[in-house]
Design a protein around this motif. Structure first.
Motif, short mmCIF file in Angstrom:
data_model
loop_
_atom_site.label_atom_id
_atom_site.label_comp_id
_atom_site.label_asym_id
_atom_site.label_seq_id
_atom_site.Cartn_x
_atom_site.Cartn_y
_atom_site.Cartn_z
N MET A 243 0.84 -1.18 0.00
CA MET A 243 0.00 0.00 0.00
C MET A 243 0.89 1.24 0.00
O MET A 243 1.79 1.36 0.82
N ILE A 244 0.64 2.15 -0.93
CA ILE A 244 1.41 3.40 -1.03
C ILE A 244 0.70 4.46 -0.21
O ILE A 244 -0.39 4.93 -0.56
N ARG A 245 1.32 4.82 0.91
CA ARG A 245 0.74 5.84 1.80
C ARG A 245 1.02 7.22 1.20
O ARG A 245 2.17 7.56 0.97
N THR A 246 -0.05 7.97 0.97
CA THR A 246 0.07 9.24 0.25
C THR A 246 -0.48 10.39 1.08
O THR A 246 -1.54 10.27 1.71
N LEU A 247 0.24 11.50 1.08
CA LEU A 247 -0.20 12.73 1.73
C LEU A 247 -0.52 13.73 0.64
O LEU A 247 0.29 13.93 -0.28
N LEU A 248 -1.67 14.38 0.72
CA LEU A 248 -2.06 15.40 -0.24
C LEU A 248 -1.89 16.78 0.39
O LEU A 248 -2.47 17.05 1.44
N ALA A 249 -1.10 17.63 -0.26
CA ALA A 249 -0.89 19.00 0.18
C ALA A 249 -1.34 19.91 -0.96
O ALA A 249 -0.54 20.32 -1.79
N LEU A 250 -2.63 20.14 -1.00
CA LEU A 250 -3.22 20.89 -2.11
C LEU A 250 -4.13 21.98 -1.59
O LEU A 250 -4.91 21.77 -0.65
N ASP A 251 -4.04 23.13 -2.22
CA ASP A 251 -4.91 24.25 -1.89
C ASP A 251 -6.24 24.03 -2.59
O ASP A 251 -6.29 23.69 -3.76
N GLY A 252 -7.30 24.21 -1.90
CA GLY A 252 -8.62 24.05 -2.50
C GLY A 252 -9.24 22.73 -2.12
O GLY A 252 -8.80 21.67 -2.57
N ALA A 253 -10.26 22.79 -1.31
CA ALA A 253 -10.92 21.59 -0.81
C ALA A 253 -11.53 20.75 -1.93
O ALA A 253 -11.51 19.52 -1.86
N LEU A 254 -12.05 21.39 -2.96
CA LEU A 254 -12.69 20.65 -4.04
C LEU A 254 -11.69 19.78 -4.78
O LEU A 254 -11.91 18.58 -4.97
N VAL A 255 -10.56 20.35 -5.18
CA VAL A 255 -9.53 19.60 -5.91
C VAL A 255 -8.93 18.52 -5.01
O VAL A 255 -8.77 17.37 -5.42
N ARG A 256 -8.61 18.89 -3.78
CA ARG A 256 -8.02 17.94 -2.85
C ARG A 256 -8.98 16.78 -2.59
O ARG A 256 -8.60 15.61 -2.62
N GLY A 257 -10.26 17.09 -2.38
CA GLY A 257 -11.26 16.05 -2.13
C GLY A 257 -11.47 15.15 -3.33
O GLY A 257 -11.60 13.93 -3.19
N VAL B 123 -4.75 7.45 1.07
CA VAL B 123 -4.46 8.82 1.48
C VAL B 123 -4.45 8.82 3.00
O VAL B 123 -5.46 8.56 3.64
N VAL B 124 -3.27 9.11 3.57
CA VAL B 124 -3.12 9.08 5.03
C VAL B 124 -3.32 10.44 5.67
O VAL B 124 -3.55 10.53 6.87
N ALA B 125 -3.23 11.50 4.86
CA ALA B 125 -3.46 12.85 5.40
C ALA B 125 -3.68 13.82 4.26
O ALA B 125 -3.21 13.60 3.13
N GLU B 126 -4.40 14.90 4.58
CA GLU B 126 -4.63 15.98 3.63
C GLU B 126 -4.36 17.29 4.37
O GLU B 126 -4.83 17.48 5.49
N VAL B 127 -3.58 18.18 3.73
CA VAL B 127 -3.32 19.50 4.30
C VAL B 127 -3.54 20.56 3.23
O VAL B 127 -3.46 20.28 2.04
N ASP B 128 -3.82 21.78 3.68
CA ASP B 128 -4.09 22.87 2.73
C ASP B 128 -3.18 24.07 2.95
O ASP B 128 -3.41 25.13 2.39
N ARG B 129 -2.12 23.88 3.76
CA ARG B 129 -1.16 24.97 4.01
C ARG B 129 0.25 24.40 3.92
O ARG B 129 0.51 23.29 4.38
N GLY B 130 1.15 25.20 3.37
CA GLY B 130 2.54 24.77 3.24
C GLY B 130 3.21 24.45 4.57
O GLY B 130 3.98 23.50 4.67
N ASP B 131 2.90 25.24 5.60
CA ASP B 131 3.54 25.01 6.90
C ASP B 131 3.02 23.75 7.60
O ASP B 131 3.56 23.33 8.61
N ALA B 132 1.98 23.14 7.08
CA ALA B 132 1.44 21.92 7.67
C ALA B 132 2.03 20.66 7.05
O ALA B 132 1.81 19.56 7.57
N VAL B 133 2.81 20.81 5.98
CA VAL B 133 3.33 19.63 5.28
C VAL B 133 4.35 18.88 6.14
O VAL B 133 4.21 17.67 6.34
#
Length: 194
Positions: A1-15, A29-39
């Protein structure tokens, strides 16, 4: 299983991308963030195998926002200049245009997990040849201005007089075809010059 983190601005695209990836048998997808400092904190906490990030979100992190974790950057061709620093700062990096199909992102994640190259040739060429009309000093002045620094603070930071900073800002506005400083910042950001 490839554990993936999404760091994308915009809830629609990220979702939407999260839903696409959830449909794959070998990717989670193990986590989703929308800010650079949260990566970085999310990478430390979740230990993903691959980070998929919007270039605009992580471009300011010259030391590589994902650490040793492979990073798949999604970038708009006009923002390709921001890729230069990321290419040299991150050990394992992939680059795709932000307008690619979801399947290309899925394939890119799989390839990066195997430590294979993932490159959009047009974006790499754009990154290497994305020279803007601004001098290095003008870029410094505009970058500080874009960060919200007033003229006096820019002057002190760069060892210039306030008049010289104003002259630089006037020249910058003329070069980029802007009427105001705010518009000059917007144009320069969209073009990837800052």
């Amino acid at each position: 299983m490839i554990r993936t983190l999404l760091a994308l601005d915009g809830a629609l695209v990220r979702g939407a991308l999260s839903c696409v990836l959830a449909a794959e048998d070998d990717i989670s997808v193990v986590a989703e963030v929308d800010r650079g400092d949260a990566v970085r904190p999310a990478v430390r906490a979740q230990r993903p195998d691959v980070v998929v990030a919007d270039l605009d979100l992580v471009a300011g992190d010259a030391s590589g926002p994902a650490g040793a974790c492979p990073l798949l950057l999604l970038a708009h061709p006009r923002r390709a200049r921001g890729l230069r620093g990321m290419l040299s700062a991150t050990r394992a990096v992939g680059i795709l245009g932000s307008d690619v199909t979801p399947q290309r992102v899925v394939d890119g994640i799989r390839r990066l997990a195997r430590r294979e190259a993932v490159l959009d040739a047009d974006l790499v060429v754009a990154a290497l040849h994305a020279d803007g009309p601004l001098t290095s000093r003008e870029t410094e002045v505009l970058s500080l201005t874009a960060a919200g620094a007033p003229v006096a603070e820019v002057a002190v930071s760069l060892g210039l007089s306030c008049g010289t900073v104003r002259n630089h800002l006037g020249r910058i506005a003329r070069k980029v075809g802007a009427r105001t400083r705010v518009e000059a910042v917007r144009v320069a950001r969209e073009a990837g010059w800052i």
